[in-house]
Design a protein around this motif. Structure first.
Motif, PDB file in Angstrom:
ATOM      1  N   LEU A   1     -38.174  22.647  29.496  1.00  0.00           N
ATOM      2  CA  LEU A   1     -39.415  23.058  30.160  1.00  0.00           C
ATOM      3  C   LEU A   1     -40.622  22.895  29.243  1.00  0.00           C
ATOM      4  O   LEU A   1     -41.684  22.436  29.671  1.00  0.00           O
ATOM      5  CB  LEU A   1     -39.291  24.505  30.637  1.00  0.00           C
ATOM      6  N   MET A   2     -40.477  23.254  27.974  1.00  0.00           N
ATOM      7  CA  MET A   2     -41.605  23.117  27.056  1.00  0.00           C
ATOM      8  C   MET A   2     -41.982  21.649  26.856  1.00  0.00           C
ATOM      9  O   MET A   2     -43.169  21.290  26.845  1.00  0.00           O
ATOM     10  CB  MET A   2     -41.278  23.778  25.715  1.00  0.00           C
ATOM     11  N   LEU A   3     -40.973  20.776  26.707  1.00  0.00           N
ATOM     12  CA  LEU A   3     -41.261  19.351  26.550  1.00  0.00           C
ATOM     13  C   LEU A   3     -41.926  18.793  27.809  1.00  0.00           C
ATOM     14  O   LEU A   3     -42.851  17.982  27.731  1.00  0.00           O
ATOM     15  CB  LEU A   3     -39.963  18.587  26.253  1.00  0.00           C
ATOM     16  N   GLY A   4     -41.431  19.221  28.974  1.00  0.00           N
ATOM     17  CA  GLY A   4     -42.000  18.733  30.217  1.00  0.00           C
ATOM     18  C   GLY A   4     -43.437  19.154  30.395  1.00  0.00           C
ATOM     19  O   GLY A   4     -44.299  18.350  30.792  1.00  0.00           O
ATOM     20  N   ILE A   5     -43.735  20.423  30.119  1.00  0.00           N
ATOM     21  CA  ILE A   5     -45.103  20.908  30.272  1.00  0.00           C
ATOM     22  C   ILE A   5     -46.022  20.262  29.227  1.00  0.00           C
ATOM     23  O   ILE A   5     -47.170  19.920  29.521  1.00  0.00           O
ATOM     24  CB  ILE A   5     -45.133  22.440  30.180  1.00  0.00           C
TER      25      ILE A   5
END
Length: 458
Positions: free
Chosen positions: A192-196
């Motif tokens: 999720l952090m990489l995607g955001i």
């Protein structure tokens, strides 16, 4: 909730003052926003599951304490590193508190009528918080200085903690042994952090962030595989069996991505094309905030008890489609009474859409995974908003550059870029309506799943 949502956007208007006072390099300034978004969006799902395991009240209180302390640190920050670190910590606290809110509402308000009222209040805070963030940030920055956009959170946070200690029912979860999947937690948080990060940086770096997006997809795919095989999964995949839950989360990504065009692009249009000031923009958008408040607080509970959440959702989406369609043809010399005021009225559909999505998105929650379903719902909300920011901003900027290259004046080019963003938002809302119409129908599997939930809810 209102405080959390406001902090996602309130800082944007204060960025020039922050850069001037703290000496931010232009390339680093966006991290005052991105640090918050990455921590917040990346930790929602994990925080929701921790609420189920450790107790939602405990996680809610801890999140509010972290958020309040981080707000103090941000308000007294004297250099860029301290402010970025405090913003990241704010995101952590926001994720902890926000992720379990819906789980608390679902388990506290079991009567359908009372739950509809509670979800109406929840929808109100989300819609109004998103609408007023930029306006309130401008007012506080001009009147008191940028520090106060953070310091104002401290008394609110203290009052919230005191009231929550008295009002929220004490509960105990099964402990970490009930779902302590460390590898799953690492995979989903990293994904999720990489995607955001990829989403919020795409406007600046373009295709250069696609590697981060690919890494995010790989990490999230590995997380799903892990959840299907782990003895105590962090996210039992049964939560996705409900068509209402899966469909509501998909509709939310599309609808909130489109709603960015109203929350931010309309304000930019009024300021950069029509030359409204910050106060004038806030007053111009006031009818929208009022209409959303009235509809979500007083109209939604009655309509949903009579027509059901799906019917109310479709009606709200139809109103929003009308609003974005109206904006897609807004002229450069727009008049408020004829070109913008009708939009501010039609946007009342947001007061129906948000609580209806909440009702549908939480319909498959059991007592032992209400925090998880809440965290999932808030995660897709954050993904929808972040994606809307990235996609619509990039398209608008690209269209503006193309018009400028073709010889258009600055104002005409800006208006053309904003109209493209409104048009794309219109298409996204039509897609959301189609999903709501075709997917959010109760299937035999939904009926069977709801029957399984009844003993656990009782």
């Amino acid at each position: 909730m209102l405080m959390t949502i406001l902090d996602g956007s309130i800082v944007t208007v204060a960025l020039p003052a922050i850069q001037r006072d703290l000496g931010f390099a232009p390339a680093d300034l966006s991290w005052t926003v991105n640090a918050y978004l990455i921590a917040y969006g990346g930790l929602l799902l994990l925080a929701g599951r921790l609420g189920d395991l450790l107790g939602r009240r405990a996680v809610f209180l801890a999140g509010n304490v972290v958020f309040t302390v981080a707000s103090l640190l941000a308000g007294v920050a004297g250099d860029p590193a301290m402010l970025i670190g405090a913003r990241f910590l704010q995101g952590v606290g926001s994720a902890m508190a926000t992720a379990v809110v819906l789980g608390i509402l679902v388990t506290t308000f079991t009567d359908p009528g009372e739950r509809a009222k509670a979800f109406g209040v929840f929808g109100f805070t989300g819609a109004v918080g998103a609408s007023l963030g930029a306006v309130l940030g401008g007012v506080l920055t001009d009147a008191l200085g940028w520090h106060y956009i953070f310091l104002i959170n401290i008394p609110i946070g203290v009052v919230t903690v005191v009231l929550a200690v008295r009002a929220l029912p004490a509960e105990r979860g099964p402990g970490l042994s009930g779902g302590a999947d460390a590898l799953g937690a690492l995979l989903v948080t990293a994904g999720l952090m990489l995607g955001i990060y990829a989403v919020v940086q795409i406007e600046r770096y373009g295709a250069g962030v696609l590697w981060f997006g690919a890494a995010s997809l790989v990490s999230l795919a590995a997380f799903l595989v892990r959840q299907a095989t782990a003895r105590t999964p962090l996210m039992p995949l049964r939560v996705l069996r409900s068509r209402a839950v899966a469909g509501a989360n998909l509709v939310q990504v599309l609808a909130l991505g489109a709603m960015f065009a109203f929350q931010v692009v309309v304000a930019l249009f009024m300021q950069h094309v029509l030359r409204y000031g910050a106060l004038g923009t806030g007053l111009a958008m006031l009818p929208a905030a009022v209409s959303i408040a009235v509809v979500s607080l007083f109209v939604y509970p009655r309509l949903t008890m009579r027509f059901g959440a799906r019917g109310v959702l479709l009606a709200g989406l139809a109103l929003l489609i009308g609003a974005m369609g109206w904006l897609a043809r807004v002229p450069v010399d727009a008049r408020y009474a004829t070109d913008l005021l009708p939009v501010m009225v039609l946007i009342m559909g947001g007061g129906l859409v948000l609580p209806a999505l909440t009702t549908l998105g939480m319909s498959g929650a059991r007592g032992d995974d209400a925090g998880l379903v809440s965290g999932l719902f808030n995660t897709t909300q954050q993904i929808g908003m972040a994606t809307g920011v990235a996609v619509l901003s990039t398209l608008a900027a690209s269209r503006t550059e193309g018009l400028l290259a073709g010889g258009a004046s600055g104002v005409v080019a800006l208006a053309g870029g904003y109209r493209l963003a409104f048009t794309v938002s219109f298409v996204l809302l039509v897609a959301a309506f189609a999903v709501g119409l075709l997917v959010l129908r109760r299937s035999p599997a939904d009926i069977e799943y709801e029957a399984e939930l009844q003993p656990e809810r009782a």
